[in-house]
Design an enzyme around this catalytic site. Structure first.
Site, PDB file in Angstrom:
ATOM      1  N   HIS A 139      49.265  65.445 -26.682  1.00  0.00           N
ATOM      2  CA  HIS A 139      50.311  64.428 -26.832  1.00  0.00           C
ATOM      3  C   HIS A 139      51.236  64.416 -25.607  1.00  0.00           C
ATOM      4  CE1 HIS A 139      53.372  62.004 -29.013  1.00  0.00           C
ATOM      5  NE2 HIS A 139      54.202  62.692 -28.237  1.00  0.00           N
ATOM      6  N   GLU A 140      51.670  65.600 -25.176  1.00  0.00           N
ATOM      7  CA  GLU A 140      52.584  65.674 -24.025  1.00  0.00           C
ATOM      8  C   GLU A 140      51.893  65.216 -22.734  1.00  0.00           C
ATOM      9  OE1 GLU A 140      55.705  66.027 -24.354  1.00  0.00           O
ATOM     10  OE2 GLU A 140      55.549  66.486 -26.481  1.00  0.00           O
ATOM     11  N   HIS A 143      51.735  61.459 -22.412  1.00  0.00           N
ATOM     12  CA  HIS A 143      52.938  60.815 -21.863  1.00  0.00           C
ATOM     13  C   HIS A 143      52.857  60.760 -20.334  1.00  0.00           C
ATOM     14  CE1 HIS A 143      55.529  60.107 -25.294  1.00  0.00           C
ATOM     15  NE2 HIS A 143      55.502  61.369 -25.696  1.00  0.00           N
ATOM     16  N   GLU A 203      55.533  56.472 -27.819  1.00  0.00           N
ATOM     17  CA  GLU A 203      55.181  57.553 -28.745  1.00  0.00           C
ATOM     18  C   GLU A 203      53.851  57.282 -29.442  1.00  0.00           C
ATOM     19  OE1 GLU A 203      56.163  60.529 -29.153  1.00  0.00           O
ATOM     20  OE2 GLU A 203      57.703  60.247 -27.650  1.00  0.00           O
TER      21      GLU A 203
HETATM   22 ZN   LIG Z   1      56.068  62.201 -27.434  1.00  0.00          ZN
END
Ligand SMILES: [Zn+2]
Length: 274
Positions: A139-140, A143, A203
């Site tokens: 997830h990170e 980004h 997100e």
């Molecule tokens: Zn996030």
């Protein structure tokens, strides 16, 4: 500026700014505003990362080995995926690096523009296993791969006036974070916006891409939902600054992740590195 023009700019329709300031996010092909060169932000991030390494207490143990193993698999799988798809590799200019920071109070992890990653020991209680760690890292990393910081910084330029207000507000919030966790690098991190929440579209995109990157790297993405549930549990009745403060969870988020699950497992199986 009237409301219509304003929305036009925010909507990143390319016509308002110039054709070169618009790009698309990898895989999702969502349109993005990009007014700041990626290289500039990566260089700034790398400098801040060096300072953080000096200020925080770093640990080199089995957990760091796991973080590096997962990270290496992920960076190779991402590059291979874009190579095999005949698409430009969004991580081509990345200089990947991984640190584990000793701070049990911080249940968080981040990836700076350019692939500078930090995991705090606090989140290891939530991730519990390699699949869990891979889902948070995925997830990170997503980004950063989708250049969300470049996009945010670009939007900030467009919205200078309102940004100043946001800065003042987040300044207060950041010092609160500092007091609650003993993180002495909160100020540094705020310079690159790492502790500021991304917007909802970003997100959702990071959730989606994160699942894809974990799956391509051979991890069991079904652990992702369990992570969100454990995170919810750990944050019950507590103040930020947890992963949750920048990642508001909701039953919708978990529902959405569940909906993507099967399709992603089938469409993005573990990739063979050629
Ligand atoms: Zn996030």
């Amino acid at each position: 500026m009237n409301r219509r023009n304003f929305l036009h700019l925010i909507g990143c329709s390319c016509l308002s700014v110039s054709i070169h300031s618009c790009t698309t996010a990898p895989i999702t092909e969502r349109k993005q505003l990009r007014l700041i060169p990626e290289a500039k932000l990566n260089a700034q991030a790398a400098q801040i990362y060096e300072k953080i390494k000096k200020k925080e207490k770093l640990i080199d143990d089995k957990n760091l080995t796991d973080i590096k193993t997962i990270g290496k698999k992920m960076q190779d799988s991402i590059s291979e995926y874009f190579y095999q798809s005949n698409l430009p590799d969004p991580t081509a200019n990345f200089d990947w690096e991984y640190i584990l920071i000793e701070n049990k109070k911080v249940k968080n992890a981040w990836c700076m523009p350019g692939g500078k990653i930090a995991v705090y020991t606090g989140i290891l209680e939530i991730t519990k296993n390699k699949n869990g760690l891979a889902s948070v890292m995925g997830h990170e990393i997503a980004h950063a791969v989708a250049k969300h910081s470049v996009e945010r910084a670009s939007r900030n330029i467009m919205l200078k006036a309102s940004t100043q207000i946001i800065d003042i507000l987040s300044g207060g919030k950041l010092s609160q974070v500092n007091r609650a966790t003993g993180m002495n690098t909160v100020g540094l991190l705020s310079q690159i916006g790492i502790l500021n929440p991304f917007n909802r579209k970003q997100e959702t995109e990071a959730d989606y891409l994160g699942l894809i990157f974990s799956s391509l790297s051979g991890y069991d993405i079904r652990e992702t939902v369990k992570i969100w549930e454990r995170m919810k549990e750990a944050n019950k009745g507590k103040e930020p600054p947890e992963f949750m403060s920048t990642h508001p969870s909701s039953s919708n988020r978990i529902k959405q992740i569940n909906e993507w699950m099967t399709e992603i497992i089938i469409k993005y199986p573990p990739i063979k590195i050629t």
